[in-house]
Design a protein around this motif. Structure first.
Motif, PDB file in Angstrom:
ATOM      1  N   THR A  34       0.868  -1.181   0.000  1.00 31.56           N
ATOM      2  CA  THR A  34       0.000   0.000   0.000  1.00 31.56           C
ATOM      3  C   THR A  34       0.902   1.227   0.000  1.00 31.56           C
ATOM      4  OG1 THR A  34      -0.105   0.136   2.412  1.00 31.56           O
ATOM      5  CG2 THR A  34      -1.804  -1.169   1.319  1.00 31.56           C
ATOM      6  N   PHE A  35       0.461   2.277  -0.693  1.00 30.40           N
ATOM      7  CA  PHE A  35       1.255   3.505  -0.746  1.00 30.40           C
ATOM      8  C   PHE A  35       0.352   4.667  -1.133  1.00 30.40           C
ATOM      9  CE2 PHE A  35       1.342   1.620  -4.946  1.00 30.40           C
ATOM     10  CZ  PHE A  35       1.221   2.685  -5.817  1.00 30.40           C
ATOM     11  N   THR A  36       0.868   5.855  -0.922  1.00 33.60           N
ATOM     12  CA  THR A  36       0.149   7.079  -1.279  1.00 33.60           C
ATOM     13  C   THR A  36       0.915   7.801  -2.372  1.00 33.60           C
ATOM     14  OG1 THR A  36      -0.659   7.319   0.983  1.00 33.60           O
ATOM     15  CG2 THR A  36      -0.777   9.264  -0.446  1.00 33.60           C
ATOM     16  N   TYR A  37       0.221   8.087  -3.482  1.00 32.48           N
ATOM     17  CA  TYR A  37       0.800   8.926  -4.525  1.00 32.48           C
ATOM     18  C   TYR A  37       0.310  10.352  -4.308  1.00 32.48           C
ATOM     19  CZ  TYR A  37       1.329  11.521  -8.810  1.00 32.48           C
ATOM     20  OH  TYR A  37       1.638  12.519  -9.704  1.00 32.48           O
ATOM     21  N   GLN A  38       1.204  11.325  -4.456  1.00 37.27           N
ATOM     22  CA  GLN A  38       0.789  12.726  -4.397  1.00 37.27           C
ATOM     23  C   GLN A  38       1.759  13.553  -5.218  1.00 37.27           C
ATOM     24  OE1 GLN A  38       0.785  13.134  -0.141  1.00 37.27           O
ATOM     25  NE2 GLN A  38       2.910  13.848  -0.060  1.00 37.27           N
ATOM     26  N   ASN A  39       1.280  14.724  -5.674  1.00 37.80           N
ATOM     27  CA  ASN A  39       2.149  15.616  -6.452  1.00 37.80           C
ATOM     28  C   ASN A  39       1.858  17.062  -6.102  1.00 37.80           C
ATOM     29  OD1 ASN A  39      -0.158  16.462  -7.963  1.00 37.80           O
ATOM     30  ND2 ASN A  39       0.148  14.797  -9.423  1.00 37.80           N
ATOM     31  N   SER A  40       2.660  17.952  -6.664  1.00 39.42           N
ATOM     32  CA  SER A  40       2.531  19.376  -6.345  1.00 39.42           C
ATOM     33  C   SER A  40       1.304  20.012  -6.983  1.00 39.42           C
ATOM     34  CB  SER A  40       3.798  20.127  -6.787  1.00 39.42           C
ATOM     35  OG  SER A  40       4.024  19.947  -8.175  1.00 39.42           O
ATOM     36  N   GLN A  41       0.631  19.277  -7.899  1.00 38.67           N
ATOM     37  CA  GLN A  41      -0.597  19.797  -8.509  1.00 38.67           C
ATOM     38  C   GLN A  41      -1.822  19.572  -7.619  1.00 38.67           C
ATOM     39  OE1 GLN A  41       1.634  17.852 -10.560  1.00 38.67           O
ATOM     40  NE2 GLN A  41       2.489  19.843 -11.070  1.00 38.67           N
ATOM     41  N   GLY A  42      -1.615  18.857  -6.511  1.00 42.93           N
ATOM     42  CA  GLY A  42      -2.708  18.628  -5.578  1.00 42.93           C
ATOM     43  C   GLY A  42      -3.357  17.266  -5.701  1.00 42.93           C
ATOM     44  N   ASP A  43      -2.888  16.430  -6.633  1.00 41.85           N
ATOM     45  CA  ASP A  43      -3.431  15.076  -6.755  1.00 41.85           C
ATOM     46  C   ASP A  43      -2.928  14.215  -5.601  1.00 41.85           C
ATOM     47  OD1 ASP A  43      -4.741  15.283  -9.416  1.00 41.85           O
ATOM     48  OD2 ASP A  43      -2.689  15.632 -10.105  1.00 41.85           O
ATOM     49  N   LYS A  44      -3.821  13.383  -5.093  1.00 44.02           N
ATOM     50  CA  LYS A  44      -3.444  12.470  -4.019  1.00 44.02           C
ATOM     51  C   LYS A  44      -4.328  11.240  -4.123  1.00 44.02           C
ATOM     52  CE  LYS A  44      -2.609  12.267   0.975  1.00 44.02           C
ATOM     53  NZ  LYS A  44      -2.659  13.019   2.249  1.00 44.02           N
ATOM     54  N   GLN A  45      -3.707  10.052  -4.099  1.00 48.30           N
ATOM     55  CA  GLN A  45      -4.503   8.833  -4.236  1.00 48.30           C
ATOM     56  C   GLN A  45      -3.816   7.679  -3.514  1.00 48.30           C
ATOM     57  OE1 GLN A  45      -6.208   8.324  -8.107  1.00 48.30           O
ATOM     58  NE2 GLN A  45      -6.386   6.107  -7.924  1.00 48.30           N
ATOM     59  N   GLU A  46      -4.627   6.883  -2.827  1.00 48.54           N
ATOM     60  CA  GLU A  46      -4.123   5.702  -2.122  1.00 48.54           C
ATOM     61  C   GLU A  46      -4.211   4.493  -3.048  1.00 48.54           C
ATOM     62  OE1 GLU A  46      -3.003   5.955   0.982  1.00 48.54           O
ATOM     63  OE2 GLU A  46      -3.598   8.070   1.212  1.00 48.54           O
ATOM     64  N   PHE A  47      -3.188   3.624  -2.992  1.00 48.94           N
ATOM     65  CA  PHE A  47      -3.170   2.424  -3.826  1.00 48.94           C
ATOM     66  C   PHE A  47      -2.830   1.207  -2.993  1.00 48.94           C
ATOM     67  CE2 PHE A  47      -2.252   5.735  -6.972  1.00 48.94           C
ATOM     68  CZ  PHE A  47      -3.072   5.363  -8.037  1.00 48.94           C
ATOM     69  N   THR A  48      -3.417   0.079  -3.355  1.00 53.02           N
ATOM     70  CA  THR A  48      -3.009  -1.231  -2.852  1.00 53.02           C
ATOM     71  C   THR A  48      -2.818  -2.116  -4.065  1.00 53.02           C
ATOM     72  OG1 THR A  48      -4.250  -0.981  -0.787  1.00 53.02           O
ATOM     73  CG2 THR A  48      -3.607  -3.209  -1.427  1.00 53.02           C
ATOM     74  N   LYS A  49      -1.599  -2.636  -4.245  1.00 53.74           N
ATOM     75  CA  LYS A  49      -1.296  -3.392  -5.461  1.00 53.74           C
ATOM     76  C   LYS A  49      -0.376  -4.573  -5.146  1.00 53.74           C
ATOM     77  CE  LYS A  49      -1.979   0.042  -9.088  1.00 53.74           C
ATOM     78  NZ  LYS A  49      -2.785  -0.837  -9.946  1.00 53.74           N
ATOM     79  N   PRO A  50      -0.426  -5.608  -5.988  1.00 49.58           N
ATOM     80  CA  PRO A  50       0.530  -6.708  -5.841  1.00 49.58           C
ATOM     81  C   PRO A  50       1.947  -6.240  -6.172  1.00 49.58           C
ATOM     82  CG  PRO A  50      -1.357  -7.357  -7.198  1.00 49.58           C
ATOM     83  CD  PRO A  50      -1.437  -5.877  -7.030  1.00 49.58           C
ATOM     84  N   VAL A  51       2.921  -6.724  -5.417  1.00 52.04           N
ATOM     85  CA  VAL A  51       4.328  -6.466  -5.729  1.00 52.04           C
ATOM     86  C   VAL A  51       4.766  -7.526  -6.726  1.00 52.04           C
ATOM     87  CG1 VAL A  51       6.683  -6.382  -4.833  1.00 52.04           C
ATOM     88  CG2 VAL A  51       4.793  -5.461  -3.467  1.00 52.04           C
ATOM     89  N   ILE A  52       5.126  -7.103  -7.933  1.00 50.97           N
ATOM     90  CA  ILE A  52       5.496  -8.068  -8.969  1.00 50.97           C
ATOM     91  C   ILE A  52       7.007  -8.212  -9.114  1.00 50.97           C
ATOM     92  CG2 ILE A  52       3.360  -7.734 -10.243  1.00 50.97           C
ATOM     93  CD1 ILE A  52       4.942  -5.974 -12.189  1.00 50.97           C
ATOM     94  N   ASP A  53       7.755  -7.309  -8.481  1.00 53.46           N
ATOM     95  CA  ASP A  53       9.214  -7.383  -8.571  1.00 53.46           C
ATOM     96  C   ASP A  53       9.809  -6.454  -7.512  1.00 53.46           C
ATOM     97  OD1 ASP A  53      11.710  -8.079  -9.423  1.00 53.46           O
ATOM     98  OD2 ASP A  53      11.532  -7.238 -11.446  1.00 53.46           O
ATOM     99  N   VAL A  54      11.101  -6.567  -7.292  1.00 56.72           N
ATOM    100  CA  VAL A  54      11.839  -5.654  -6.423  1.00 56.72           C
ATOM    101  C   VAL A  54      13.087  -5.229  -7.176  1.00 56.72           C
ATOM    102  CG1 VAL A  54      13.097  -5.383  -4.265  1.00 56.72           C
ATOM    103  CG2 VAL A  54      10.976  -6.684  -4.296  1.00 56.72           C
ATOM    104  N   MET A  55      13.353  -3.923  -7.217  1.00 50.70           N
ATOM    105  CA  MET A  55      14.502  -3.413  -7.956  1.00 50.70           C
ATOM    106  C   MET A  55      15.591  -2.912  -7.021  1.00 50.70           C
ATOM    107  SD  MET A  55      12.997  -1.313 -11.240  1.00 50.70           S
ATOM    108  CE  MET A  55      14.689  -0.923 -11.723  1.00 50.70           C
TER     109      MET A  55
END
Length: 625
Positions: A537-558
């Motif tokens: 789970t993580f939160t995406y946000q930017n300086s334009q004011g967008d903000k959204q929570e996500f829950t996703k499968p981890v398909i790889d690690v870099m």
């Protein structure tokens, strides 16, 4: 969105061969340069030359072409900065650069991006550095006036790194640009040169889906097996479509790290041995072992010698003494899968062959449509008749005719039975392969042709297609410079910054040809398991004011490579749906805190390879609305 009709897979005298695409933007190939709007079009890797240094004239250095890099940088050693200004003559190197920066920063009206030679001229500073000749190992000393001091922001340090910058000529595909180059230790990276905006601006576009694009027209067409020599020792050559680096058979390998030399016995195809001592480029980690990398002089024919980067390993159990990897193939060759020993007959350039013949040019990783089923596909140096490999098949009689039945998954993921009339049977060793007719969608055309059927090997998991040497009349050529050439997307111009749509949001993203995988801002990253599946789970946000929570499968690690002395950065990878103009793809995206960066997302090679030809100095070519 303007599109460039471009068939980089099958090159004739021009780059246009997809008949289904309209040519809207002139894209020409000269000798050897590809150009668009009077700018070079560069692949993600290209050969870079330092012709002004006499000792390095004609010697190619591998350059990574990076629209995400503001500056161009080059590996250098023994870097020293000094000044003849009386106020600074007692300072050297970092202390001198720090003092100069401190003085320049007193001018509050002067922006960092405006720092140039005139800014630093009063300091009367000079930079002395060495560049190692890649073939001889000899240090080439270069002395240049300091152009400016570059401040590099590090993700692990709050204070910027200071690097001396000089202005030197660099050449790619015959175009020379006198460009700012910052000098640094790049021994921890795969290429000694990084080409950034200081070279690219006003001079080049970048297509991240290709390596060595500018080398392609003059590439020699070779066979699947060749014979060359090194120092008059004959060697059998084979080609790998999976390994990046080339391997040379050697015994008694002795690495002297103090002298940066490697001594070894090279063993030829006739069993003769010859002791060689070569400069060590670096140690390469391969399957848990460290192998020495060296440049070897490979004589292709009586007139042509090339220097190939290889690692040394005992290959006593192999039939070839020199196994050529995709790095060398991409720089110099295309492979005719049905031919052998073309070098001995005077190998022709791909451009000259393509003018008279129409081979099917494919990459090592392909996909195609067979009877409406999408299948992974790959070329073969052994298989002649095109071949479908399936989990199992059954042959039945219906009157005088024989039929074969097998299963493939349709677009909904369901197993579907296919029944086909057998045209003939093909005996291969102890097995018999039924041959049938199928409808193929290739290069925008649908054609009917024969293919054989065989069973998957025990280590193969799902059906795939083998592009046999008889796929077309003029044969199958392998081009390792890109992947999925049969599904080549029409190209389009894009700026360095564009509006992207990601999971329902619209915001500016940076197009970075230097990044392998796209990346987006993520905070509050928390990993967990659900029903055995790694999740995040993580939160995406930017300086334009967008903000959204996500829950996703981890398909790889870099593990992101760091500068020397820094720790690698570990990032979880998820899949996101990304759209840029008309291009929409579901791609891997790694998650990292990008809060301190101006742009919350970078689109890397894994997205850009689908058609974006990127400008490093223009923005919003696709529109801002």
């Amino acid at each position: 969105m303007k599109k460039i009709s471009l068939a980089l897979a099958i090159l004739s005298t021009s780059l246009f061969s997809h008949s289904s695409l309209a040519v809207e933007i002139p894209f020409t190939t000269q000798s050897p340069a590809y150009e668009l709007d009077d700018k070079l079009v560069l692949g993600r890797l290209e050969n870079v030359y330092l012709h002004d240094a006499e000792a390095l004239k004609g010697v190619p250095f591998v350059g990574k072409i990076d629209t995400g890099a503001d500056s161009t940088s080059m590996h250098a050693e023994n870097i020293h900065v000094s000044s003849t200004n009386p106020d600074y003559k007692d300072l050297k190197d970092h202390d001198l650069m720090a003092a100069m920066v401190k003085e320049v920063e007193k001018n509050k009206e002067l922006d960092y991006f405006d720092w140039d030679g005139a800014t630093f001229a009063p300091f009367k500073a000079t930079v002395t550095f060495t560049v190692q000749h890649p073939y001889s190992g000899e240090p080439v000393v270069i002395k240049e006036p300091l152009e400016r001091v570059a401040m590099i922001r590090s993700r692990t340090s709050s204070t910027p790194l200071l690097r001396p910058t000089v202005k030197i000529p660099m050449s790619i595909a015959g175009r020379q640009v006198k460009t700012d180059v910052n000098l640094t230790d790049r021994s921890n990276f795969s290429t000694p040169v990084l080409i950034g905006k200081t070279f690219l601006a006003d001079n080049a576009w970048v297509f991240a889906g290709y390596d060595y694009l500018q080398e392609q027209p003059k590439a020699k067409v070779v066979g699947k097996k060749e014979t060359v020599s090194i120092n008059d020792i004959p060697l059998n050559v084979s080609f790998s479509l999976k390994n990046s680096y080339s391997i040379l058979h050697a015994k008694n390998i002795d690495v002297d790290t103090k002298r940066d030399e490697v001594k070894f016995d090279m063993v030829g195809s006739d069993g003769k041995q010859k002791e060689m001592t070569l400069p060590l480029v670096r140690m390469l980690k391969v399957s848990g072992h460290k192998r020495p990398l060296v440049y070897v002089p490979v004589q292709l024919d009586s007139k042509t010698t090339q220097y190939w980067l290889v690692y040394l390993k005992d290959r006593s159990g192999s039939s070839s003494q020199l196994r050529v990897g995709t790095n060398t193939i991409s720089e110099s060759f295309m492979i005719d899968t049905g031919a052998e020993n073309l070098l001995g007959k005077g190998a022709k350039s791909f451009l000259s062959v393509a003018k008279s013949n129409q081979p099917l040019v494919v990459s090592p990783q392909e996909s195609l449509s067979l009877d409406g089923f999408k299948l992974d596909a790959e070329p073969s140096f052994a298989v002649k008749t095109p071949l479908l490999k399936v989990a199992s098949f059954e042959v039945t009689d219906k009157g005088k005719d024989e039929f074969v039945e097998y299963f493939l998954r349709n677009s909904d993921g369901e197993q579907q039975k296919i029944t086909k009339k057998i045209q003939k049977n093909l005996r291969v060793g102890d097995t018999v392969r039924p041959v049938v007719l199928g409808q193929f969608a290739l290069e925008g055309e649908v054609r009917e042709q024969e293919f054989a059927i065989d069973v998957l090997d025990s280590d193969e998991k799902r059906p795939y297609f083998v592009l046999g040497q008889k796929m077309v009349k003029d044969g199958v050529f392998v081009n390792t410079r890109a992947d999925h050439l049969l599904q080549a997307d029409p190209l389009f111009k894009a700026g360095h910054i564009e509006i992207a749509q990601v999971e329902g949001m619209r915001f500016p993203a940076k197009l970075d040809t230097g990044a392998d995988v796209s990346s987006m801002n993520a905070v509050n990253i928390k990993r967990f398991k659900k029903d055995g599946q790694d999740m995040v789970t993580f939160t995406y946000q930017n300086s334009q004011g967008d903000k959204q929570e996500f829950t996703k499968p981890v398909i790889d690690v870099m593990r992101i490579k760091a500068k020397k002395g820094e720790k690698p950065n570990i990032r979880p990878v998820v899949e996101m749906t990304v759209k840029l103009g008309d291009l929409e793809r579901r791609v891997k995206v790694n998650l990292q805190d990008r809060s301190r960066f101006e742009y919350s997302m970078i689109l890397g090679k894994n997205f850009l390879k689908h058609g974006a030809v990127v400008s490093s100095d223009e923005n919003y070519l696709l529109g801002k609305d």
